[in-house]
Enzyme design. Structure first.
Site, mmCIF file in Angstrom:
data_model
loop_
_atom_site.group_PDB
_atom_site.id
_atom_site.type_symbol
_atom_site.label_atom_id
_atom_site.label_comp_id
_atom_site.label_asym_id
_atom_site.label_seq_id
_atom_site.Cartn_x
_atom_site.Cartn_y
_atom_site.Cartn_z
ATOM 1 N N GLU A 1 1.296 -1.122 0.204
ATOM 2 C CA GLU A 1 0.282 -0.206 -0.067
ATOM 3 C C GLU A 1 0.584 1.248 -0.211
ATOM 4 O O GLU A 1 0.541 2.063 -0.607
ATOM 5 C CB GLU A 1 -0.893 -0.140 1.427
ATOM 6 N N TYR B 1 -6.484 7.679 3.262
ATOM 7 C CA TYR B 1 -6.623 5.940 2.251
ATOM 8 C C TYR B 1 -6.114 4.741 3.242
ATOM 9 O O TYR B 1 -6.312 3.133 2.411
ATOM 10 C CB TYR B 1 -5.957 6.112 1.394
ATOM 11 N N ASP C 1 -9.936 5.460 -2.861
ATOM 12 C CA ASP C 1 -8.330 6.357 -3.424
ATOM 13 C C ASP C 1 -8.934 6.373 -5.138
ATOM 14 O O ASP C 1 -10.587 7.001 -5.421
ATOM 15 C CB ASP C 1 -7.532 4.875 -3.933
#
Length: 359
Positions: free
Chosen positions: A52, A135, A153
């Site tokens: 991520e 996020y 996102d």
DNA sequence: GAAACGTGGCT
DNA sequence: TAGCCAAGTTT
């Protein structure tokens, strides 16, 4: 605010038909990605976190090889925490946004030292860690721990703004988009739902020429009905980029190149660099710029320029080359020519320019 | 809210 | 070529 949004979600049925439609699509079309657990299996929070961070503003294609190398070299969060920051930065070289690598290392140390090597399983605790914002906290909570979190996102912003035909421009539209997303998150398989939404945005609901006929949400989509999906989301106009100029000093000796470490913060913070003159908004005056050479040498100007586009400005570099320093170089070291992949993209570009000129 | 912060691919 | 865009965060 948060509790109100939660109440919206909880007021829905356990899993709305629209959410189930997406999960059914995901079960058939999910992408196979290196950091993604096999269907029905638990994912490794460390791998989820690492991926991520790497994927922030970065394409899947660019991330894949970096993710593989990091996982091979540092298989767990304690391995990463034990590594020197410089090693992490050099391994990150070329991926961009280097504050991510600095925060990655800082976060690994905190997890190892204060959290017994385990990632928190909720958004609030995750958000307190360096490099983890709205996020990423939601994405990790959902994907690694199957928590009902809204991971919004760029993909999700696009999908949701089209689904509900939200015409308010970004970033102001983020709030309503997030509220709508949260209302769709099912209690069952929230992690898969988060990934499904991103896959949908990446594969079907693309920025240009979306494949609406193949979309599991076509029947629900307001933009598809109006036929203007491609016009959403609306974004604020971008500012233009100024152009800056500098000289680079390429010094080579015995198959090694002179490099030095940049200051720890700011642009390319902590990364190796080929020395340059200050970056100014006017073309360099040769005599003045050469005064910034980190050592005396017999410099020759290479033909052409190196052009590099950053997010907020463009840089034009004239490369000067020398074979032997006259004065001993200080504040740096010699780097073997086969280690140039430890340099950030701009510096690799300068290196290629210099090497091409001499062959 | 706006600006800083990388890079490569695609149109 | 120039602009847009990619699983954003920090200040």
């Amino acid at each position: 605010m948060g509790s109100r949004q939660t109440s919206i979600r909880k007021s829905q049925k356990r899993s709305q038909p629209i959410s189930r439609d997406l999960l059914l699509w995901y079960d058939r079309h999910r992408r196979d990605l290196p950091w993604r657990a096999a269907a029905g299996e638990r994912s490794d929070p460390y791998a989820v976190w690492l991926s991520e961070i790497m994927l922030q503003q970065t394409t899947v294609t660019a991330v894949k090889p970096y993710f593989e190398r990091f996982m091979a070299r540092w298989p767990g969060v304690r391995d990463l925490a034990a590594a020197p920051l410089e090693a992490v930065l050099d391994q990150w070289a070329g991926l961009g946004y280097y504050a991510r690598a600095r925060n990655l290392h800082a976060c690994a140390i905190i997890i190892s030292r204060d959290h017994d090597g385990l990632f928190p399983d909720n958004e609030a605790a995750l958000k307190r860690l360096p490099g983890i914002g709205d996020y990423t906290a939601a994405a990790i909570a959902a994907i690694a721990f199957d928590r009902p979190a809204a991971a919004v996102d760029g993909n999700v912003e696009r999908v949701i703004s089209r689904l509900y035909h939200i015409t308010q421009p970004l970033p102001a539209a983020k709030k309503p988009i997030r509220a709508q997303t949260l209302a769709l998150v099912p209690d069952d398989r929230p992690g898969d739902f988060a990934q499904a939404l991103m896959d949908l945005g990446a594969v079907i609901c693309t920025p240009r020429q979306p494949r609406c006929p193949a979309c599991p949400w076509q029947a629900h989509c307001r933009a598809a009905a109006k036929g203007d999906a491609e016009s959403l989301p609306v974004k604020a106009p971008k500012k233009q980029r100024p152009i800056r100029h500098a000289l680079a000093f390429w010094l080579e000796k015995d198959g090694a190149v002179f490099v030095r470490r940049r200051p720890a913060k700011g642009l390319l913070g902590g990364m190796l660099e080929i020395p340059t003159s200050p970056w100014l908004d006017t073309p360099p005056l040769m005599a003045e710029a050469m005064a910034h050479a980190p050592y005396q040498a017999q410099w020759s100007t290479l033909p052409g320029e190196v052009r590099h586009v950053f997010t907020h400005f463009e840089l034009l570099i004239t490369v000067l080359r020398a074979d032997q320093p006259i004065s001993a170089p200080k504040d740096g070291h010699w780097l073997a020519r086969d280690q140039l992949d430890g340099l950030p993209g701009l510096m690799q570009k300068i290196a290629r320019h210099a090497l091409a000129a001499q062959s």
